[in-house]
Design a protein around this motif. Structure first.
Motif, PDB file in Angstrom:
ATOM      1  N   THR A 108      13.901  -9.728 -55.772  1.00 58.00           N
ATOM      2  CA  THR A 108      14.690  -8.727 -55.048  1.00 58.00           C
ATOM      3  C   THR A 108      14.716  -7.363 -55.735  1.00 58.00           C
ATOM      4  OG1 THR A 108      16.733  -9.412 -56.170  1.00 58.00           O
ATOM      5  CG2 THR A 108      16.200 -10.514 -54.102  1.00 58.00           C
ATOM      6  N   GLY A 109      14.137  -7.279 -56.929  1.00 50.91           N
ATOM      7  CA  GLY A 109      14.282  -6.069 -57.734  1.00 50.91           C
ATOM      8  C   GLY A 109      13.838  -4.790 -57.058  1.00 50.91           C
ATOM      9  N   ARG A 110      12.767  -4.878 -56.273  1.00 48.03           N
ATOM     10  CA  ARG A 110      12.255  -3.670 -55.609  1.00 48.03           C
ATOM     11  C   ARG A 110      12.583  -3.643 -54.122  1.00 48.03           C
ATOM     12  NH1 ARG A 110      11.275  -0.105 -59.640  1.00 48.03           N
ATOM     13  NH2 ARG A 110      10.195  -1.152 -61.351  1.00 48.03           N
ATOM     14  N   THR A 111      13.327  -4.645 -53.672  1.00 48.52           N
ATOM     15  CA  THR A 111      13.609  -4.771 -52.249  1.00 48.52           C
ATOM     16  C   THR A 111      14.798  -3.917 -51.837  1.00 48.52           C
ATOM     17  OG1 THR A 111      12.795  -7.038 -52.282  1.00 48.52           O
ATOM     18  CG2 THR A 111      14.175  -6.412 -50.419  1.00 48.52           C
ATOM     19  N   HIS A 112      14.678  -3.290 -50.689  1.00 43.68           N
ATOM     20  CA  HIS A 112      15.801  -2.532 -50.131  1.00 43.68           C
ATOM     21  C   HIS A 112      16.689  -3.521 -49.391  1.00 43.68           C
ATOM     22  CE1 HIS A 112      18.073   0.856 -49.015  1.00 43.68           C
ATOM     23  NE2 HIS A 112      17.600   1.042 -47.799  1.00 43.68           N
ATOM     24  N   THR A 113      17.764  -3.934 -50.011  1.00 41.83           N
ATOM     25  CA  THR A 113      18.657  -4.945 -49.460  1.00 41.83           C
ATOM     26  C   THR A 113      19.791  -4.298 -48.675  1.00 41.83           C
ATOM     27  OG1 THR A 113      20.091  -4.968 -51.409  1.00 41.83           O
ATOM     28  CG2 THR A 113      18.159  -6.412 -51.450  1.00 41.83           C
ATOM     29  N   TRP A 114      20.531  -5.132 -47.951  1.00 46.85           N
ATOM     30  CA  TRP A 114      21.708  -4.621 -47.239  1.00 46.85           C
ATOM     31  C   TRP A 114      22.721  -4.043 -48.219  1.00 46.85           C
ATOM     32  CZ3 TRP A 114      26.942  -6.044 -47.110  1.00 46.85           C
ATOM     33  CH2 TRP A 114      27.687  -5.470 -46.065  1.00 46.85           C
ATOM     34  N   ILE A 115      22.899  -4.707 -49.367  1.00 44.36           N
ATOM     35  CA  ILE A 115      23.842  -4.216 -50.375  1.00 44.36           C
ATOM     36  C   ILE A 115      23.387  -2.869 -50.922  1.00 44.36           C
ATOM     37  CG2 ILE A 115      24.653  -4.618 -52.735  1.00 44.36           C
ATOM     38  CD1 ILE A 115      26.265  -6.226 -50.869  1.00 44.36           C
ATOM     39  N   SER A 116      22.089  -2.715 -51.205  1.00 40.63           N
ATOM     40  CA  SER A 116      21.620  -1.442 -51.756  1.00 40.63           C
ATOM     41  C   SER A 116      21.645  -0.339 -50.712  1.00 40.63           C
ATOM     42  CB  SER A 116      20.209  -1.590 -52.341  1.00 40.63           C
ATOM     43  OG  SER A 116      19.252  -1.860 -51.328  1.00 40.63           O
ATOM     44  N   LYS A 117      21.531  -0.690 -49.444  1.00 42.52           N
ATOM     45  CA  LYS A 117      21.554   0.327 -48.386  1.00 42.52           C
ATOM     46  C   LYS A 117      22.965   0.813 -48.106  1.00 42.52           C
ATOM     47  CE  LYS A 117      20.057   1.208 -43.613  1.00 42.52           C
ATOM     48  NZ  LYS A 117      19.266   0.726 -42.463  1.00 42.52           N
ATOM     49  N   TYR A 118      23.932  -0.109 -48.091  1.00 41.84           N
ATOM     50  CA  TYR A 118      25.264   0.255 -47.618  1.00 41.84           C
ATOM     51  C   TYR A 118      26.364   0.229 -48.681  1.00 41.84           C
ATOM     52  CZ  TYR A 118      23.608   0.121 -42.810  1.00 41.84           C
ATOM     53  OH  TYR A 118      22.943   0.386 -41.640  1.00 41.84           O
ATOM     54  N   ILE A 119      26.209  -0.530 -49.755  1.00 41.22           N
ATOM     55  CA  ILE A 119      27.324  -0.740 -50.677  1.00 41.22           C
ATOM     56  C   ILE A 119      27.059  -0.140 -52.052  1.00 41.22           C
ATOM     57  CG2 ILE A 119      28.891  -2.440 -51.690  1.00 41.22           C
ATOM     58  CD1 ILE A 119      29.016  -2.332 -48.642  1.00 41.22           C
ATOM     59  N   PHE A 120      26.002  -0.584 -52.718  1.00 33.67           N
ATOM     60  CA  PHE A 120      25.700  -0.124 -54.074  1.00 33.67           C
ATOM     61  C   PHE A 120      24.279   0.419 -54.151  1.00 33.67           C
ATOM     62  CE2 PHE A 120      29.005  -3.392 -55.105  1.00 33.67           C
ATOM     63  CZ  PHE A 120      29.925  -2.533 -55.693  1.00 33.67           C
ATOM     64  N   PRO A 121      24.041   1.637 -53.681  1.00 34.09           N
ATOM     65  CA  PRO A 121      22.691   2.198 -53.769  1.00 34.09           C
ATOM     66  C   PRO A 121      22.252   2.305 -55.229  1.00 34.09           C
ATOM     67  CG  PRO A 121      24.306   3.898 -53.208  1.00 34.09           C
ATOM     68  CD  PRO A 121      25.017   2.594 -53.102  1.00 34.09           C
ATOM     69  N   GLY A 122      21.020   1.898 -55.484  1.00 32.85           N
ATOM     70  CA  GLY A 122      20.478   2.007 -56.835  1.00 32.85           C
ATOM     71  C   GLY A 122      20.823   0.858 -57.751  1.00 32.85           C
ATOM     72  N   GLY A 123      21.652  -0.071 -57.311  1.00 35.83           N
ATOM     73  CA  GLY A 123      22.098  -1.143 -58.185  1.00 35.83           C
ATOM     74  C   GLY A 123      21.178  -2.348 -58.149  1.00 35.83           C
ATOM     75  N   LEU A 124      21.229  -3.147 -59.197  1.00 34.98           N
ATOM     76  CA  LEU A 124      20.517  -4.417 -59.263  1.00 34.98           C
ATOM     77  C   LEU A 124      21.247  -5.323 -60.251  1.00 34.98           C
ATOM     78  CD1 LEU A 124      18.109  -6.243 -58.524  1.00 34.98           C
ATOM     79  CD2 LEU A 124      16.905  -5.280 -60.514  1.00 34.98           C
ATOM     80  N   ILE A 125      21.578  -6.516 -59.814  1.00 39.97           N
ATOM     81  CA  ILE A 125      22.216  -7.493 -60.696  1.00 39.97           C
ATOM     82  C   ILE A 125      21.153  -8.063 -61.628  1.00 39.97           C
ATOM     83  CG2 ILE A 125      23.357  -9.746 -60.771  1.00 39.97           C
ATOM     84  CD1 ILE A 125      24.674  -9.016 -58.098  1.00 39.97           C
TER      85      ILE A 125
END
Length: 430
Positions: A321-338
């Motif tokens: 998921t590291g390079r994937t544009h997820t729902w969380i990265s789109k709407y909640i935490f842009p730029g973040g990765l756990i």
């Protein structure tokens, strides 16, 4: 930030209304269905219907009777639901919920089943084609100095009043540590203090300690550290958080012992006896983890201690998921990765740090999120009064439930880590 207000509070929005003109400005990808081939929609329907039959989940498609057993997923608009997922994967799944095209009375229950079986939803041969299907993260979300500031503002500068509606009175936005389960709102603030005190103890914070905090939040950790007699420098990129943190410190009469700086962690100077950073690593982005850990090492005085609290996920899932544009990265935490624990071990070692303690307590985060989610739902009218519309409320309801489900399914965990300088190597600080 103020967003357009919609007065419809029905759980089943089933938008033609939300696809009206007012929704396009704020939620364009929710207000209109994505372009997508009929073949992808049909394939998605076949794959998911097959997957649903193997899950402990009841699924109702449109007006048909539900099948299966377990929590009920009600797909109110099957055509839109499958079209969005066929076009945009999990981003489409989240946007479909925001649009009211699917719902669940036990949202966490449904999402927990899906999180626990995430690798079973798509047949193994088709997973190899994932790179052709998922979208890459936008370059604008990279956490450069400018990008990190913009990413943090999009979440943390929404409104102090909004966060105050669902956080406990300490205004702490990270996992609490509860003495017992089930957790209650009456024990929430004490559980947050328990978490903070454990971190301060881990870092050895006491009278005269020079403490650096990376990620101020709304100031509760800095306040408790100063009450111990520490001299605190705390940095944040959120102007809203800084304003309220300074106000709280003045009210407590300890502002003279705490400096709250609007500053990127990369620009901090000096050395400190202790460094504490709570759930900040997730916002750094994998490209900048080497810089983050190198900064921790460089800011640490000889004999100093670093206490981190961070969410983690399995390493293979992080890589996927590291390079994937997820729902969380789109709407909640842009730029973040756990991060994964493997990634933390690798990056800390390269920076010349060793992990001296690792305490895991994901079940406490599930309870923390449950309390936040319940409080958020109870305050729907006040959220609306702040100018946040029905789509925003569904978005945050999904975010909180999705996160809670991740911990309940053990897809996610949270850790308190003690890091110290590794005197056997100079590391590869960058």
């Amino acid at each position: 930030m103020t967003v357009p207000t919609t007065r419809n509070t029905d759980r089943a929005l089933l938008v033609p209304r939300q696809r009206a003109a007012s929704a396009y400005g704020r939620w364009p990808d929710v207000a209109r269905l994505p372009r997508g081939s009929r073949a992808r929609t049909v394939a998605t329907r076949l794959i998911l219907r097959r997957a649903f039959t193997r899950l402990p989940l009841r699924v109702q498609l449109g007006t048909t009777a539900s099948t299966g057993s377990g929590p009920l997923l009600r797909v109110l608009d099957p055509q839109a639901f499958f079209r969005r997922i066929g076009a945009d994967g999990l981003v489409g799944f989240g946007e479909s919920y925001m649009a009211g095209e699917w719902d669940a009375d036990d949202l966490v229950g449904v999402l927990t089943v899906l999180a626990a079986h995430v690798d079973d939803l798509v047949p193994r041969p088709l997973r190899r084609l994932r790179g052709l299907w998922v979208r890459r993260r936008p370059a604008a979300q990279r956490n450069t100095v400018t990008g990190a500031r913009d990413n943090i503002r999009r979440h943390y500068d929404l409104s102090n009043d909004l966060f105050a509606l669902f956080l406990d009175p300490t205004m702490t936005y990270s996992s609490a540590v509860f003495p017992a389960f089930p957790a209650t709102s009456k024990t929430f603030a004490a559980a947050q203090h328990r978490k903070i005190d454990r971190l301060l103890d881990l870092a050895g914070v006491g009278p005269g300690t020079r403490l650096l905090e990376i990620g101020t939040g709304w100031g509760e950790l800095a306040l408790r550290a100063a009450a111990r007699g520490a001299r605190v420098t705390t940095v944040t990129l959120s102007a809203e958080q800084r304003r309220l943190a300074q106000s709280r410190l003045h009210e407590a009469g300890i502002a003279d012992r705490v400096t709250v700086e609007l500053c990127d962690y990369r620009h901090v100077r000096g050395t400190y006896d202790a460094v504490v950073s709570v759930e900040m690593l997730e916002a750094v982005g994998s490209d900048y983890w080497p810089v983050y850990f190198a900064t921790l090492r460089e800011r640490l005085a000889p004999g100093g201690r670093i206490a981190l609290q961070t969410i983690t996920m399995p390493h293979e899932r992080m890589l996927a998921t590291g390079r994937t544009h997820t729902w969380i990265s789109k709407y909640i935490f842009p730029g973040g990765l756990i991060p994964s624990m493997t990634a933390i071990e690798q990056e800390s070692a390269r920076a010349g740090l060793r992990i001296a303690a690792n305490d895991v307590y994901g079940e406490h985060y599930a309870e923390t999120l449950r309390l936040w989610r319940e409080r958020f739902q109870q305050e729907a009218e006040r959220v609306d009064a702040l100018g946040f519309d029905a789509i925003f409320r569904r978005m945050w309801e999904l975010y909180l439930a999705y996160s809670e489900a991740g911990f309940r399914a053990r897809y996610l965990d949270v850790r308190q880590l003690l890091l110290t300088a590794d005197t056997t190597t100079q590391g590869e600080a960058r």
